[in-house]
Design a protein around this motif. Structure first.
Motif, short mmCIF file in Angstrom:
data_model
loop_
_atom_site.label_atom_id
_atom_site.label_comp_id
_atom_site.label_asym_id
_atom_site.label_seq_id
_atom_site.Cartn_x
_atom_site.Cartn_y
_atom_site.Cartn_z
N GLY A 10 -7.70 1.36 -2.64
CA GLY A 10 -8.51 2.31 -1.89
C GLY A 10 -8.24 3.76 -2.24
N ASN A 34 -10.10 -4.13 -5.43
CA ASN A 34 -9.37 -5.10 -4.61
C ASN A 34 -10.22 -5.54 -3.41
N ASP A 37 -8.12 -6.96 0.95
CA ASP A 37 -8.04 -6.26 2.25
C ASP A 37 -9.25 -6.56 3.12
N ASP A 49 -11.49 -1.39 0.55
CA ASP A 49 -11.17 -0.73 -0.72
C ASP A 49 -12.42 -0.45 -1.55
N SER A 210 -2.65 -3.90 -3.43
CA SER A 210 -3.92 -3.50 -4.06
C SER A 210 -3.98 -4.06 -5.49
CA CA Z 1 -6.45 -1.16 0.59
#
Ligand code: CA
Ligand code: GDP
Length: 322
Positions: A10, A34, A37, A49, A210
């Motif tokens: 992110g 990613n 999340d 993200d 991540s």
């Molecule tokens: Ca993240």
């Protein structure tokens, strides 16, 4: 045309990518995002993200916060709270909610997440090609100790977001698990983007939750290993601490020291080059001893120029002309 492929989480990833587009304006940049999340909230599929990258590069991000939309309001969250709807610890702004509604509708209609992401990016024009790491469901769960009633289970797995956002990663993680990753496959275009790249970059994203899940998608780590492109990473750890967030708690959970050199060690099989901050110059010989070129440069993204300087240094380290 210079082809750059980056793996990104992110905030750290997105801010770096914005610098990269300034440092190499003519490059064709593919970002593998990613999705571990991701979480379903109030019936909506949220991809934090992917959205942070899309909003940051598309000009919609809340700058100070680093996630969510600028000029945001929370009327829908307030109304949900009035109904007692849970969870209330994850804020979804009114503007941001529209993104999740569209995403959820499209997924429900049968489109894969990669196609949905492309459709969302049609609006935001982030200037990169954003591909989720996989179209399959993968979720990071964190195993935490649970004070047990004698014979009950003494640990419990919670969604990463609950650990990170509600608990602020203050409860020690015993393990971090990427649920579903073993049977996931890379999204269309992911392996090609790694193979055809002129350089592969690992931005200063969280190495455990991540970059970790992206590389854990079967075939992905091998593709990064096999590509003829140089692979260069930047440390998210500066002077023994994460620049923002609680990446130290994630590193502790996997038994890795919170240092620029130790993070390089996680990727030693992939890396040709690694950048550490000037305050971590001690790490340079340690990393170079593992056969990875290492340089100490300023790694704090105070502004866009600083991020561009970092991106330029990463390209320079690999001898990539821009
Ligand atoms: Ca993240
Ligand atoms: P998240 O998914 O929003 O947590 O974002 P990422 O995983 O992409 O990035 C989080 C990481 O970015 C954290 O571990 C931070 O230490 C790192 N980070 C944030 N800002 C900076 C910065 O200015 N410089 C460096 N080197 N790392 C940063």
């Amino acid at each position: 045309m210079l082809r750059i492929t980056a793996l990104a989480g992110g905030i750290g990833g997105a801010r770096f990518l914005r610098g990269l587009l300034r440092a190499a304006p003519a490059a064709e940049v593919t970002v593998i995002g990613n999705t571990a999340d991701d979480i379903t909230l109030h019936g909506l599929h949220v991809s934090p993200d992917l959205d942070t990258v899309m909003y940051t590069l598309g000009g919609g991000i809340h700058e100070e916060q680093g996630w969510g939309r600028a000029d945001e309001s929370f009327a829908v969250m307030d109304e949900l709270a009035a109904y007692g709807a849970e969870p209330q610890w994850f804020g979804l702004g009114d503007r941001d909610l529209a993104t999740h509604v569209i995403r959820t509708q499209m997924l429900g209609a049968g489109y894969p997440l990669s196609a949905v992401t492309e459709a969302l990016c049609d609006r935001w024009q982030p200037g990169i090609r954003l591909i989720p790491m996989t179209d399959d469901r993968v979720e990071t769960h964190v195993v935490v100790a649970e004070p047990s009633q004698s014979d009950g289970p003494n640990e419990r797995a919670i969604h990463f977001q609950e650990w990170w956002v509600r608990l602020r990663a203050a409860v020690p993680a015993q393990r971090i698990v990427f649920v579903g990753v073993d049977t996931a496959t890379p999204a269309p275009g992911v392996l090609d983007a790694i193979e055809a790249a002129d350089i592969v970059l690992l931005p200063p994203s969280n190495p455990v939750v991540s970059i970790g899940p992206i590389l854990a998608v079967p075939g992905l780590r091998d593709a990064v290993k096999a590509t003829s492109a140089p692979v260069v990473g930047l440390s998210p750890i500066v002077a023994g601490a994460p620049v923002r967030g609680m990446a130290d708690a994630c590193l502790t959970a996997i038994g890795v020291e919170t240092s620029a050199a130790a993070v390089a060690g996680l990727f030693a099989d992939l890396l040709d080059g690694w950048l550490v901050d000037v305050s971590d110059a001690d790490a340079v010989p340690v990393v170079e001893a593992t056969g990875v070129r290492c340089l100490a440069v300023p790694l704090l993204m105070r502004d866009l120029d600083a991020a561009a300087g970092m991106a330029g240094a990463a390209l320079d380290l690999a001898g990539i002309a821009r």
